[in-house]
Design a protein around this motif. Sequence first.
Motif, PDB file in Angstrom:
ATOM      1  N   ARG A  17      -6.615   6.928   4.907  1.00  0.00           N
ATOM      2  CA  ARG A  17      -6.048   7.327   3.623  1.00  0.00           C
ATOM      3  C   ARG A  17      -4.989   6.309   3.230  1.00  0.00           C
ATOM      4  O   ARG A  17      -4.602   5.466   4.012  1.00  0.00           O
ATOM      5  CB  ARG A  17      -5.442   8.728   3.698  1.00  0.00           C
ATOM      6  CG  ARG A  17      -4.155   8.825   4.483  1.00  0.00           C
ATOM      7  CD  ARG A  17      -3.484  10.183   4.221  1.00  0.00           C
ATOM      8  NE  ARG A  17      -2.305  10.356   5.018  1.00  0.00           N
ATOM      9  CZ  ARG A  17      -1.071   9.977   4.663  1.00  0.00           C
ATOM     10  NH1 ARG A  17      -0.872   9.364   3.523  1.00  0.00           N
ATOM     11  NH2 ARG A  17      -0.038  10.202   5.453  1.00  0.00           N
ATOM     12  N   LEU A  18      -4.536   6.403   2.013  1.00  0.00           N
ATOM     13  CA  LEU A  18      -3.486   5.511   1.542  1.00  0.00           C
ATOM     14  C   LEU A  18      -2.148   5.951   2.112  1.00  0.00           C
ATOM     15  O   LEU A  18      -1.862   7.140   2.191  1.00  0.00           O
ATOM     16  CB  LEU A  18      -3.443   5.520   0.014  1.00  0.00           C
ATOM     17  CG  LEU A  18      -4.721   5.028  -0.672  1.00  0.00           C
ATOM     18  CD1 LEU A  18      -4.623   5.232  -2.172  1.00  0.00           C
ATOM     19  CD2 LEU A  18      -4.982   3.576  -0.338  1.00  0.00           C
ATOM     20  N   LEU A  19      -1.339   4.983   2.522  1.00  0.00           N
ATOM     21  CA  LEU A  19      -0.052   5.266   3.130  1.00  0.00           C
ATOM     22  C   LEU A  19       1.088   4.926   2.191  1.00  0.00           C
ATOM     23  O   LEU A  19       0.978   4.020   1.371  1.00  0.00           O
ATOM     24  CB  LEU A  19       0.119   4.442   4.411  1.00  0.00           C
ATOM     25  CG  LEU A  19      -0.932   4.611   5.489  1.00  0.00           C
ATOM     26  CD1 LEU A  19      -0.631   3.687   6.658  1.00  0.00           C
ATOM     27  CD2 LEU A  19      -1.014   6.040   5.954  1.00  0.00           C
ATOM     28  N   THR A  20       2.194   5.635   2.347  1.00  0.00           N
ATOM     29  CA  THR A  20       3.408   5.300   1.608  1.00  0.00           C
ATOM     30  C   THR A  20       4.007   4.032   2.200  1.00  0.00           C
ATOM     31  O   THR A  20       3.611   3.574   3.279  1.00  0.00           O
ATOM     32  CB  THR A  20       4.444   6.435   1.701  1.00  0.00           C
ATOM     33  OG1 THR A  20       4.869   6.535   3.067  1.00  0.00           O
ATOM     34  CG2 THR A  20       3.878   7.755   1.208  1.00  0.00           C
ATOM     35  N   ARG A  21       4.999   3.478   1.515  1.00  0.00           N
ATOM     36  CA  ARG A  21       5.665   2.278   2.009  1.00  0.00           C
ATOM     37  C   ARG A  21       6.314   2.539   3.368  1.00  0.00           C
ATOM     38  O   ARG A  21       6.225   1.724   4.286  1.00  0.00           O
ATOM     39  CB  ARG A  21       6.694   1.791   0.990  1.00  0.00           C
ATOM     40  CG  ARG A  21       7.341   0.492   1.381  1.00  0.00           C
ATOM     41  CD  ARG A  21       8.093  -0.127   0.225  1.00  0.00           C
ATOM     42  NE  ARG A  21       8.993   0.789  -0.430  1.00  0.00           N
ATOM     43  CZ  ARG A  21      10.328   0.731  -0.320  1.00  0.00           C
ATOM     44  NH1 ARG A  21      10.899  -0.190   0.408  1.00  0.00           N
ATOM     45  NH2 ARG A  21      11.080   1.583  -0.968  1.00  0.00           N
TER      46      ARG A  21
END
Length: 79
Positions: A17-21
């Motif tokens: 999945r896409l991760l936060t910074r």
Amino acid sequence: MWQGACHHGRALLLCTRLLTRKEAAKLVGCHPNSLLIWEEKGLLTPKRDWRGWRVYDRDDLARAMAVAAHLPLADLPEP
């Protein structure tokens, strides 16, 4: 779903999945502000979510890991 792992390479493989910074920086092993600096220098181009926040996918993480390790970027996809 993202699952943490002890080894960066294995964690990268498990990242679906896409991760936060903050999550991406933790996985890469750098400070979250380093990702911003690398973006300003044109080394990374993270995507943006619906709120306009930066999000990082597998390609972004692989590129950030190479930057953090001072590896040649020639074999990685363009940002």
